[in-house]
Write a protein that holds these residues in place. Sequence first.
Motif, short mmCIF file in Angstrom:
data_model
loop_
_atom_site.label_atom_id
_atom_site.label_comp_id
_atom_site.label_asym_id
_atom_site.label_seq_id
_atom_site.Cartn_x
_atom_site.Cartn_y
_atom_site.Cartn_z
N UNK A 99 43.12 44.25 26.72
CA UNK A 99 43.31 44.25 25.26
C UNK A 99 43.75 45.63 24.78
N UNK A 100 43.11 46.67 25.32
CA UNK A 100 43.42 48.04 24.91
C UNK A 100 44.87 48.39 25.25
N UNK A 101 45.26 48.17 26.49
CA UNK A 101 46.62 48.54 26.92
C UNK A 101 47.67 47.69 26.21
N UNK A 116 55.09 40.66 24.25
CA UNK A 116 54.01 40.20 25.13
C UNK A 116 54.06 40.94 26.48
N UNK A 117 53.06 41.75 26.75
CA UNK A 117 53.05 42.49 28.01
C UNK A 117 52.60 41.62 29.18
N UNK A 118 51.80 40.62 28.89
CA UNK A 118 51.33 39.71 29.94
C UNK A 118 50.72 40.49 31.11
N UNK A 119 49.70 41.29 30.79
CA UNK A 119 49.00 42.04 31.83
C UNK A 119 48.03 41.09 32.53
N UNK A 139 44.49 54.40 34.79
CA UNK A 139 44.46 52.95 34.66
C UNK A 139 45.47 52.37 35.64
N UNK A 140 45.13 51.27 36.27
CA UNK A 140 46.08 50.52 37.08
C UNK A 140 46.22 49.14 36.44
#
Length: 212
Positions: A99-101, A116-119, A139-140
């Motif tokens: 959520x943060x990234x 949409x980053x779709x992490x 962070x990874x």
Amino acid sequence: IATFSIFLQKMTTDINDLKSTMLSLKSLMEKMETRVIEAEGQINELEEELTAHDTKTQQLEIKISANVAKLDNLENRSCRNNVHIIGFPEGVKNWNPITFLSSVLPAILGLPANLPLDIEKAHHSLGLHLNLGQRPRAFIAKFLRFPTKEKLLRAARDRQTVEWQGHRISVFLELLRDLQLKRQRFVRIHQQLRERGLKFGIFYSAMLKITY
């Protein structure tokens, strides 16, 4: 005459002894020659075995190197959608990383807020919890889509500095150390290309492509 006869007998005895000694020496020389021939044969066999062993060892080394290269390639490819993000302070880990990234990265990289980053997953790199003032862990983040990850990296490269609340943020592709070292060989060339205004890119695994 008696004295001469005794002398002849002694000479005959000495000659016989000498003949016996010569025969013994001849027999010994023949045995030594046989042993030398046997030893030479054994040495030749050992040399052939060593040559065969060296050949097998070289073949195994080639196979091992090829397998290691394949494993490295597979591991690097498995990380192709992974990004290292350095600079966020340790405190933000109390947030949900995805959520943060997802909310912060578009803002600091100048990307559309609704992108949409779709992490798929995100976490801190392994290591002990650090105190304030120490260099924070990275962070990874793993992205579901390769184009999204590329867009993120391109935006990070295009901006001279990336900051968040006074913290300088660095974003780069996650790679194994060996591949990182290969790509680092292009660093000076990158600087020269930028100075000349030429467009370039690094393609997998370590191939420099220049557009002019």
